[in-house]
Design a protein around this motif. Structure first.
Motif, short mmCIF file in Angstrom:
data_model
loop_
_atom_site.label_atom_id
_atom_site.label_comp_id
_atom_site.label_asym_id
_atom_site.label_seq_id
_atom_site.Cartn_x
_atom_site.Cartn_y
_atom_site.Cartn_z
N GLN A 46 0.85 -1.19 0.00
CA GLN A 46 0.00 0.00 0.00
C GLN A 46 0.88 1.25 0.00
O GLN A 46 1.06 1.91 1.02
N LEU A 47 1.43 1.55 -1.17
CA LEU A 47 2.30 2.71 -1.29
C LEU A 47 1.48 3.92 -1.70
O LEU A 47 0.47 3.81 -2.39
N ASP A 48 1.94 5.08 -1.31
CA ASP A 48 1.25 6.32 -1.63
C ASP A 48 2.21 7.31 -2.26
O ASP A 48 3.43 7.21 -2.10
N GLY A 49 1.64 8.27 -2.95
CA GLY A 49 2.41 9.40 -3.44
C GLY A 49 3.56 9.03 -4.35
O GLY A 49 3.44 8.18 -5.25
N GLU A 53 4.31 6.08 -7.39
CA GLU A 53 4.67 6.47 -8.75
C GLU A 53 6.00 5.87 -9.18
O GLU A 53 6.15 5.42 -10.32
N GLU A 54 6.94 5.84 -8.26
CA GLU A 54 8.25 5.26 -8.57
C GLU A 54 8.14 3.75 -8.81
O GLU A 54 8.75 3.21 -9.73
N ALA A 55 7.34 3.06 -7.98
CA ALA A 55 7.15 1.62 -8.16
C ALA A 55 6.47 1.33 -9.50
O ALA A 55 6.85 0.38 -10.21
N LEU A 59 8.21 -0.81 -12.68
CA LEU A 59 7.55 -1.99 -13.25
C LEU A 59 7.38 -1.82 -14.75
O LEU A 59 7.68 -2.73 -15.54
N ILE A 60 6.90 -0.66 -15.17
CA ILE A 60 6.69 -0.41 -16.60
C ILE A 60 8.02 -0.43 -17.35
O ILE A 60 8.11 -1.00 -18.45
N GLU A 61 9.05 0.13 -16.76
CA GLU A 61 10.36 0.13 -17.40
C GLU A 61 10.88 -1.29 -17.57
O GLU A 61 11.42 -1.64 -18.64
N PHE A 62 10.71 -2.13 -16.57
CA PHE A 62 11.19 -3.51 -16.67
C PHE A 62 10.39 -4.28 -17.72
O PHE A 62 10.97 -5.01 -18.55
N ALA A 63 9.07 -4.14 -17.70
CA ALA A 63 8.23 -4.87 -18.65
C ALA A 63 8.51 -4.44 -20.08
O ALA A 63 8.55 -5.27 -21.00
N SER A 64 8.73 -3.13 -20.29
CA SER A 64 8.99 -2.61 -21.62
C SER A 64 10.41 -2.89 -22.09
O SER A 64 10.67 -2.91 -23.31
N SER A 115 -3.17 4.19 -11.01
CA SER A 115 -2.54 3.11 -10.24
C SER A 115 -3.40 1.86 -10.22
O SER A 115 -2.89 0.73 -10.25
N ALA A 116 -4.73 2.04 -10.20
CA ALA A 116 -5.63 0.89 -10.16
C ALA A 116 -5.51 0.09 -11.46
O ALA A 116 -5.46 -1.15 -11.44
#
Length: 247
Positions: A46-49, A53-55, A59-64, A115-116
């Motif tokens: 449950q990360l915020d702020g 955004e960094e997480a 994730l997107i950078e790794f997947a791409s 995020s959702a």
């Protein structure tokens, strides 16, 4: 007594094919573990702020990046070789369908604006990627090990070369006349897999390779080119290419 020789027992750590297979399994295992580590930051914590955004960005950078690069390399090296044999062609078609779903979900992940939605896409990608890599390691690799003409240690080296950003050796001519008939087609498909769009090689054979052309059509559709340079009666030369990407 001078000199020494290594005794290789099939199916053990002394067997080059076994060692290569284990190296391939380890590589896919690392990809899956790295993805799940980054996905867990998005789907479980449950990360915020800014932390959230960094997480998401990682994730997107790794997947791409690394994930997509692995899938591309595995398709060029493993799937392309197996596509050249009737015994494994249907398996490759199934794997490529799953891979296509994985890549579409990566694109969905990249385009997710909240995020959702990122969390939802990450969970879907986890399931698809897990299924793909499980089929690759538990079904495709054993099939390649049993496939005449498929050299698993060479395939492992080729995959590692691509993942390290290198280029595969591209012989201009592939002469299969001295290669036993049952092992020719995987070699040829493996050579085709090394082509970049617009590149080609010359196949030299002792008969008209019309059955091979049908297999290429079944595996690659309109993505290959085929041009006779010599048509018997004792030698056939065919230039086989990967179709250029339209400008």
């Amino acid at each position: 007594m001078t000199g020494s020789s290594e005794v290789c027992i099939s199916g053990t750590s002394t067997d080059p094919v076994f060692r290569a297979g284990e190296a391939l399994r380890a590589e896919s295992g690392r990809v899956l573990a790295e993805y799940r580590e980054k996905a867990a930051m998005v789907t479980e914590l449950q990360l915020d702020g800014s932390a959230r955004e960094e997480a998401n960005a990682r994730l997107i950078e790794f997947a791409s990046g690394r994930l997509t690069e692995y899938l591309s390399a595995a398709d060029r090296v493993l799937n392309a070789t197996a596509a050249g044999a009737p015994a494994t062609r249907l398996l490759v078609r199934a794997l490529r369908r799953i891979q296509g779903s994985v890549l579409r979900t990566v694109e969905e992940l990249r385009e997710s604006g909240t995020s959702a939605r990122i969390s939802h896409a990450a969970q879907a990608l986890d399931a698809l990627l897990g299924a793909y890599l499980d089929a690759e390691t538990s079904v495709l690799l054993p099939a390649l090990a049993d496939l005449p003409g498929a050299d698993v240690p060479v395939l492992a080296n080729d995959l590692r070369t691509l993942l390290d950003g290198g280029e595969l050796d591209r012989a201009e001519v592939l002469d299969v006349r001295e290669i036993p008939h049952g092992t020719r087609h995987p070699r040829i498909f493996g050579r085709y897999a090394r082509l970049a769009p617009g590149e080609s090689f010359v196949l030299v054979n002792n008969h008209d390779p019309k059955p091979l052309r049908r297999e290429f059509t079944a595996a690659h559709g309109e993505d290959f080119t085929w041009e006779y340079a010599e048509s018997g009666p004792e030698k056939w030369r065919v230039r086989i290419g990967r179709a250029a990407v339209p400008a």
